[in-house]
Design an enzyme around this catalytic site. Structure first.
Site, short mmCIF file in Angstrom:
data_model
loop_
_atom_site.label_atom_id
_atom_site.label_comp_id
_atom_site.label_asym_id
_atom_site.label_seq_id
_atom_site.Cartn_x
_atom_site.Cartn_y
_atom_site.Cartn_z
N GLU A 29 -30.80 -51.81 29.56
CA GLU A 29 -30.32 -51.20 30.80
C GLU A 29 -28.88 -50.69 30.62
O GLU A 29 -27.97 -51.49 30.37
CB GLU A 29 -30.40 -52.22 31.94
CG GLU A 29 -31.83 -52.67 32.21
CD GLU A 29 -31.94 -53.92 33.05
OE1 GLU A 29 -33.08 -54.39 33.26
OE2 GLU A 29 -30.90 -54.43 33.51
N LEU A 58 -34.87 -50.57 34.88
CA LEU A 58 -34.40 -51.92 35.23
C LEU A 58 -35.62 -52.83 35.33
O LEU A 58 -36.03 -53.25 36.42
CB LEU A 58 -33.63 -51.89 36.56
CG LEU A 58 -32.43 -50.94 36.61
CD1 LEU A 58 -31.73 -51.07 37.96
CD2 LEU A 58 -31.46 -51.22 35.48
N GLU A 60 -36.93 -56.03 32.94
CA GLU A 60 -36.81 -56.85 31.74
C GLU A 60 -38.16 -57.08 31.07
O GLU A 60 -38.26 -57.13 29.84
CB GLU A 60 -36.15 -58.19 32.09
CG GLU A 60 -34.66 -58.12 32.34
CD GLU A 60 -34.30 -57.55 33.71
OE1 GLU A 60 -35.21 -57.48 34.59
OE2 GLU A 60 -33.13 -57.18 33.91
N GLN A 82 -29.31 -57.52 30.21
CA GLN A 82 -27.96 -57.27 30.73
C GLN A 82 -27.22 -58.56 31.06
O GLN A 82 -26.01 -58.67 30.84
CB GLN A 82 -28.05 -56.37 31.96
CG GLN A 82 -26.76 -55.69 32.31
CD GLN A 82 -26.96 -54.57 33.31
OE1 GLN A 82 -27.21 -54.82 34.49
NE2 GLN A 82 -26.89 -53.34 32.85
N PHE A 83 -27.92 -59.56 31.59
CA PHE A 83 -27.40 -60.91 31.78
C PHE A 83 -28.52 -61.88 31.47
O PHE A 83 -29.68 -61.65 31.85
CB PHE A 83 -26.91 -61.13 33.23
CG PHE A 83 -25.66 -60.40 33.57
CD1 PHE A 83 -24.41 -60.96 33.35
CD2 PHE A 83 -25.73 -59.12 34.11
CE1 PHE A 83 -23.25 -60.27 33.66
CE2 PHE A 83 -24.57 -58.42 34.43
CZ PHE A 83 -23.34 -59.00 34.21
N HIS A 129 -26.00 -64.74 37.10
CA HIS A 129 -25.36 -64.01 36.01
C HIS A 129 -24.67 -64.92 35.00
O HIS A 129 -24.37 -64.47 33.89
CB HIS A 129 -24.33 -63.02 36.56
CG HIS A 129 -24.91 -61.84 37.26
ND1 HIS A 129 -25.65 -61.95 38.41
CD2 HIS A 129 -24.86 -60.52 36.96
CE1 HIS A 129 -26.03 -60.73 38.80
NE2 HIS A 129 -25.57 -59.86 37.93
#
Length: 326
Positions: A29, A58, A60, A82-83, A129
């Site tokens: 992403e 977006l 996963e 991304q996290f 996050h």
């Protein structure tokens, strides 16, 4: 040799991997033109083109499925989550597919997938996050879990992970991204997977840590040295599989141990390290093994995270307790 931050070392490793092997592709992403939310892939799409560094939706679960398909057809994918708190959306790809595929194919096919993702607290990120969820995959046979603690091993371990013919989960500590700088060799080099490293030699007590907790353990060790306690710090580097030999060597050297992790007490890797020590090296111990970890609660909101996260003072207290045991 030049000074680089942790994130710069990770960016350079990916740059070198793309240049070294035309089968390496990077996707996730916003990793393309934007260079990722933390700029870990900054400049790579412009240098290597949209066919080798590209954005995904977006989703996963879709990113994980794409990585599996690419690996099965001869590519060497590097996918970014991304996290790491978003790992639940891609758990089937990681634990149910990537980790099992070499076994399913009876060793006739490689799955050289590197899954990069930031984790950890201390930077006031929103919910989901900052969680340290390494234990979820560390308990899954068939996939390595690598957690570098500094810019030098971040570069070397990432290059080694991308070279690996087995899947690797490569977790990058968020707080270290721009808070740490070190002299990093400019050339292409690899740091061996599955091997721990002595971050600081000592004779009185061993602190075994990984990821972001290594630097906090070193801070605690320096303070304890002023009080006459000589601390050895063992950086696990790869947390699955564990380097049992290195763990045994430091236990036999100091006979007193504290295990440190950022994850909650019931999570992470500390319990696995402690059980291995109890099973294999208990007669070498002069005191019960100490543990420093976060409380067994959901990760707090940003306003409270500094009170919740383990810190050097917690490590100092645990070391003193182990050293004073009689």
């Amino acid at each position: 040799m030049s000074k680089k931050t942790y994130i710069q070392a990770i960016n350079e490793a990916q740059d070198m991997a793309l240049g070294h092997d035309p089968k390496v592709v990077i996707f996730g992403e916003d990793v393309g033109e934007n260079g990722g939310v933390f700029r870990a892939t900054d400049g790579l799409q412009a240098k290597y083109g949209k066919d080798r560094v590209f954005n995904t939706p977006l989703a996963e679960s879709g990113i994980g499925g794409l990585a599996i398909g690419l690996a099965a057809t001869g590519w060497r994918p590097v996918m970014e989550l991304q996290f790491y708190g978003f790992v639940y959306e891609v758990m089937d790809s990681l634990a149910g597919q990537m980790a099992r595929n070499r076994f399913r194919f009876h060793g006739t096919r490689n799955f050289p997938i590197t899954v990069r993702s930031p984790y950890g607290g201390g930077t006031k990120t929103p919910e989901m996050h900052a969680d340290s969820l390494e234990g979820l995959i560390a308990q899954t046979p068939g996939i390595r879990v690598v957690m570098p603690s500094n810019p030098v091993n971040a570069k070397g371990l990432l290059l080694a992970s991308i070279e690996s013919n087995d899947p690797v989960l490569f977790l990058e500590n968020l707080q270290l991204y721009r808070s740490m700088r070190a002299d990093v060799p400019d050339e292409y080099y690899t740091t061996p997977l599955d091997k721990a490293a002595i971050a600081r030699s000592g004779k009185d007590v061993s602190v075994i840590a990984y990821g972001g907790m290594v630097s906090k353990s070193l801070t605690a060790a320096e303070e304890l040295s002023k009080q006459g306690i000589d601390v050895e710090v063992l950086d696990l580097q790869t947390v699955s599989p564990l380097d049992i030999e290195a763990i045994g060597e430091t236990v036999k050297k100091t006979h007193r141990v504290v295990v440190v992790q950022e994850a909650q007490r019931q999570a992470g890797i500390a319990a696995a390290v402690m059980s291995e020590i109890a099973e294999r090296f208990v007669l070498e111990l002069d005191a019960p093994v100490g543990r420093v970890a976060a409380p067994d609660s959901i990760y707090p909101f940003a306003q409270a995270e500094n009170e919740w996260l383990p810190n050097p003072d917690d490590i100092i207290a645990a070391v003193k307790e182990v050293v004073s045991y009689d």
